[in-house]
Scaffold this active site. Structure first.
Site, PDB file in Angstrom:
ATOM      1  N   MET A 292      46.987 -13.895 112.029  1.00 55.05           N
ATOM      2  CA  MET A 292      47.694 -15.125 112.397  1.00 55.05           C
ATOM      3  C   MET A 292      46.927 -16.311 111.846  1.00 55.05           C
ATOM      4  SD  MET A 292      50.071 -16.853 113.726  1.00 55.05           S
ATOM      5  CE  MET A 292      50.051 -18.646 113.633  1.00 55.05           C
ATOM      6  N   GLU A 293      47.648 -17.191 111.126  1.00 54.42           N
ATOM      7  CA  GLU A 293      47.041 -18.228 110.304  1.00 54.42           C
ATOM      8  C   GLU A 293      46.637 -19.488 111.049  1.00 54.42           C
ATOM      9  OE1 GLU A 293      51.618 -18.678 109.801  1.00 54.42           O
ATOM     10  OE2 GLU A 293      50.172 -17.070 110.063  1.00 54.42           O
ATOM     11  N   HIS A 326      46.659 -13.205 102.443  1.00 51.49           N
ATOM     12  CA  HIS A 326      47.900 -13.737 103.012  1.00 51.49           C
ATOM     13  C   HIS A 326      47.609 -14.898 103.969  1.00 51.49           C
ATOM     14  CE1 HIS A 326      52.114 -13.160 104.614  1.00 51.49           C
ATOM     15  NE2 HIS A 326      51.565 -13.811 105.618  1.00 51.49           N
ATOM     16  N   GLU A 327      46.677 -14.683 104.892  1.00 49.23           N
ATOM     17  CA  GLU A 327      46.404 -15.717 105.895  1.00 49.23           C
ATOM     18  C   GLU A 327      45.745 -16.944 105.271  1.00 49.23           C
ATOM     19  OE1 GLU A 327      47.930 -15.280 108.499  1.00 49.23           O
ATOM     20  OE2 GLU A 327      48.249 -13.123 108.395  1.00 49.23           O
ATOM     21  N   GLU A 349      56.304 -17.382 105.085  1.00 48.40           N
ATOM     22  CA  GLU A 349      55.916 -15.975 104.985  1.00 48.40           C
ATOM     23  C   GLU A 349      56.214 -15.351 103.622  1.00 48.40           C
ATOM     24  OE1 GLU A 349      53.956 -15.054 107.015  1.00 48.40           O
ATOM     25  OE2 GLU A 349      54.328 -16.254 108.799  1.00 48.40           O
TER      26      GLU A 349
END
Length: 880
Positions: A292-293, A326-327, A349
């Site tokens: 979770m970013e 990704h994060e 996303e």
């Protein structure tokens, strides 16, 4: 209409809703977006979690700008009791009435006289540390035999309202300053650095964090507990830290090193420095997603961040890199520039998914990551989007209950595939130029999809809005039906359906604008085209070109169906080593998909698969094995089951001879993953030498004589379980209890789902829901039984339907993975009567966020039922 009254009980305020008349309130009819005339500018939030009673109390100061005179303020609040509200800038005016609404997840504070302009609203509130892995929640872990707890936050999508009252919408950005009171001996981590620390009279500590940049509520973060950490510096001097519960410092090295390289890469790509002095990455024992970013304080599931060099597999290490990439992409695309509303979720996303692979491709070129993207992201998106019950990438969201349903392969993987398609069409440098202009223009702001297209259009001087309109706004994608004609190839596009039933009744007339790279007789002779019509002819000189590949490297999000002559040309291209790995992946997948949809015969599919029996590439074998598994499921219980098993074993025979139990190069991730895949497949099919060797290595592992190679543990555990009994089950149960490494626990738990004897199946199901497996992992584990253990599915379905409420309650926020379980069971339900009964049950017993999954599961099951009928008929012809 409802009326709310305040009821006092035991000196506590309890808020109760009284109905004037009976009526049903549909979630989608409730107005959930708050009025725009109340503008949040800053939140100062003080939290005090109680790790014994699992509750917390809080205070907050909301700096508001109110555009017109009002006598009340409405904020989002869920599972919070707001005790008092005082407007200090209006002479200390106290709220005369406070009303909570459970339906709208809001609290409204009423004042006796109107006010406008700038004000500070002070609130006192209480809440619970829930066990659902959302909002502000508790997480459990062990140090030795001692059970400990920590508090963690997960505020995306609309769970900030469970931690503090706020305007919980991504477009309502503000500055945040977090303060937290922690028990003696504990520490805290938030988005920014600790700037002051004060010991209170009761021995607790008050920690204050520096203000954040302007950001959305869902990016806030707060962790309180026992944490150890290691740190490193980026090239520009940003402090990067990895935090975990005690005893895991040795597992932080890989993540630190990769994150530092990632941060440097993104600063160059986006053309904007990372805007915070620190980047904290925290491994949480109970966590419902991979990561979770939260801006500056990214949270992770433990196996997605912690790498044990002696026990982690190559696949886990690569997955760790992917999640980090990704994060970190979100620190810019999502955090610095944020979607205006959840309708545009894919902007966050889809882009971050694309960026993670783009980053890995540059940092680790030996991983050939874009080919893996093809197999594990692009094809997954093609599968889901081939259903009539799919949804567009951009889907209007009216209520928070709808948001969880679009955190799926469409928003992430189709979104990423669409970004990849337009990036390849525009060219790397032009695309990068457009992205940098977009980031600079909208920094600290919010955007919609068209803002991105406009930036790319300006950079490329091409109408990107027009090209991408149907890819983003319409469900589905095109099937390219390609025929050889005298002067070239004729390409006809139509919407692709995996279901023969839906294909035959479809009236979808969508015409996509399709960017295509077409290879003419060689992977070095490639030209770009833009298809704009339903039917087009591409000129080909057949004297010079033996074959044509109309979707080179499968950059475009589509399937291809070639006529027989053109399809046979691919055999020559493959034999001449003129097909890239991505094209081989795409060709195999397209044959499987069109056979399922009834547009390619299943006997032709088997002939096509045999072309690849000499293949050496991991990613292509993963697609082949997936296709063989689907056909094995369809032949189960038929007279062709054994013949098809023999066919599959024969397909695997050549590659099995090349794969060794001992690694020839432990740095080659693709070789490691190929070994695991092929040995695991041979074990599943019961190849005697593989089963014997697996049992031998398992026994040695149990007796501590030697450890199983981490890359082969899943393959060995799975093989032992598939062919094992009570003794093996008990051994695995002991192994599970002996480790606190979540990666190893997941390997063992998934293997335990593969035992075949019914009494063991029952024990395995109870093991999942008996508290041994973390709720966030339960659905991922049980999906293995649902998808791979044919003989256990009926028993599993019986257990789930009998204990439906307990199961769905148990999974908490991990419930969004429950759709995988249902889809796996349903997709393998090839008995029409059982399917009818299951459909009836699911429609009567929906779960939160599961409506779309149910429709997709039912449609997928019916498609497989139709496929099975054709398989039986066409395999009869093949095996003659």
């Amino acid at each position: 209409m409802t009326k709310k009254v305040i009821v006092k009980e035991s000196k506590k305020r309890v808020f109760k809703t009284v109905k004037k008349s009976q009526k049903k309130i549909l979630a989608r009819s409730i107005k959930v977006r708050l009025p725009s005339h109340v503008v949040p500018e800053k939140y100062v939030i003080r939290l005090e979690p109680d790790l014994k009673e699992f509750k917390f109390k809080g205070e907050s100061s909301l700096h508001l700008r109110i555009k017109k005179p009002v006598k009340s303020i409405t904020l989002h609040a869920a599972e919070l009791a707001v005790i008092s509200g005082v407007l200090h800038s209006v002479g200390g005016a106290t709220a005369s009435r406070i009303e909570h609404s459970k339906n709208t997840e809001t609290v409204e504070l009423f004042f006796d006289r109107p006010f406008s302009g700038k004000h500070v609203l002070n609130l006192e509130f209480t809440g619970i540390l829930n066990d659902r892995m959302e909002g502000f929640y508790k997480s459990t872990y062990k140090v030795g035999d001692e059970t400990r707890y920590l508090a963690a936050s997960q505020l995306e999508s609309t769970y900030a309202r469970q931690m503090f009252p706020c305007i919980d919408e991504p477009g309502r950005k503000a500055e945040f300053e977090f303060h937290v009171v922690v028990p003696e001996g504990k520490t805290a981590i938030s988005n920014t650095e600790i700037v002051s620390e004060e010991v209170l009279a009761d021995g607790k500590k008050l920690l204050k964090f520096s203000p954040t940049p302007k950001m959305s509520t869902y990016l806030g973060a707060m962790m309180v507990g026992d944490f150890e950490n290691e740190e490193i510096k980026s090239k520009r001097g940003v402090t990067i830290r990895v935090h975990a519960t005690p005893g895991k410092k040795s597992q932080m090295k890989f993540a630190l090193g990769f994150a530092a390289k990632c941060l440097d890469f993104y600063e160059d790509f986006f053309g904007i420095p990372y805007p915070l002095p620190t980047l904290d990455m925290i491994a949480i024992p109970d966590f419902s997603s991979a990561g979770m970013e939260n801006w500056g304080a990214i949270t992770y599931r433990e196996p997605a961040l912690l790498i044990d060099e002696a026990n982690s597999s190559a696949a886990t290490k690569q997955r760790c890199a992917e999640v980090i990439a990704h994060e970190l992409a979100h620190m810019w695309f999502g955090n610095l520039v944020t979607m205006e509303w959840w309708t545009h979720l894919w902007l966050n996303e889809g882009f971050a998914t694309w960026a993670s692979f783009y980053c890995m491709d540059h940092l680790e070129p030996s991983w050939h990551i874009w080919t893996q993207f093809m197999a594990f992201d692009y094809l997954v998106a093609l599968g889901l989007d081939s259903l009539d019950s799919t949804h567009p990438i951009e889907v209007e969201v009216k209520h928070p209950s709808e948001i969880i349903e679009i955190f799926d392969a469409i928003s992430y993987r189709k979104g990423a595939s669409s970004i990849r398609m337009i990036a390849e069409y525009l060219g790397e440098e032009t695309f990068k130029k457009g992205i940098q202009a977009y980031m600079k223009k909208h920094s600290h702001g919010n955007t919609v999809t068209e803002d991105l297209w406009d930036a790319l259009s300006k950079a490329s001087r091409k109408d990107v809005r027009k090209i991408m309109k149907n890819w983003i706004g319409k469900p589905g994608y095109p099937l390219l039906k390609i025929s050889r004609v005298a002067k070239g190839v004729e390409i006809v596009q139509e919407r692709f359906y995996s279901s023969e039933i839906e294909r035959k009744k479809s009236n979808d007339k969508t015409v996509w604008t399709i960017p295509l790279a077409i290879a003419f007789g060689s992977e070095k002779n490639v030209k770009d085209f833009l298809l704009t019509k339903k039917k087009q002819i591409i000129p080909v000189d057949w004297k010079k070109n033996a074959w044509v590949n109309v979707n080179f490297k499968h950059n475009s999000f589509s399937r291809s169906l070639y006529d027989k002559e053109l399809l046979n040309g691919f055999k020559k291209a493959k034999d001449d080593k003129q097909l890239t790995a991505r094209d081989r992946v795409g060709l195999v997948s397209d044959m499987i998909a069109t056979a399922k949809s009834g547009q390619l015969s299943n006997d032709a599919l088997l002939e096509g698969l045999k072309w690849f029996a000499d293949e050496n590439y991991f990613t292509i074998w993963s697609v082949i094995c997936g296709g063989l598994g689907s056909l094995l499921m369809l032949t189960n219980g038929t007279k062709y089951e054994k013949k098809f098993e023999a066919f599959s074993i024969e397909m695997l025979s050549e590659i099995s001879k090349k794969v060794n139990w001992e690694s020839s190069n432990n740095k080659d991730i693709l070789e490691s993953m190929l070994r695991s895949l092929i040995i695991g497949e041979a074990g599943a099919y019961g190849v005697r030498t593989t089963v014997d060797e697996s049992n031998k290595r398992f026994a040695s592992h149990l007796s501590h004589k030697s450890q199983i190679d981490p890359d082969l543990r899943s393959a060995v555990y799975n093989t032992v379980a598939t062919h094992g009994g009570d003794a093996e089950y008990e051994s695995m149960l002991k192994l599970y209890g002996a480790t606190d490494m979540q990666e190893e626990q997941m390997r063992i738990a998934k293997a335990m789902m593969l035992f075949k004897p019914l009494p063991i199946v029952k024990k395995a199901i109870k093991f999942i829901f008996g508290g041994e497996v973390r709720p966030g992992d339960a659905a991922l584990v049980i999906t293995v039984m649902a998808g791979q253990n044919i003989g256990a599915r009926d028993e599993l379905w019986k257990y789930l339907t009998t204990n439906w409420k307990m199961v769905t309650d148990f999974m908490g926020r991990g419930l969004h993975y429950f759709g995988y379980v249902v889809k796996a069971i349903m997709s393998n339900m090839t008995d029409s009567q059982k399917l009818k009964e299951a459909e009836k049950f699911l429609r009567k017993n929906p779960w939160n966020g599961g409506k779309m999954s149910v429709e997709q599961a039912i449609e997928g099951a019916k498609a497989n039922l139709a496929w099975k009928k054709r398989v039986e008929k066409e395999l009869a012809k093949y095996f003659k």
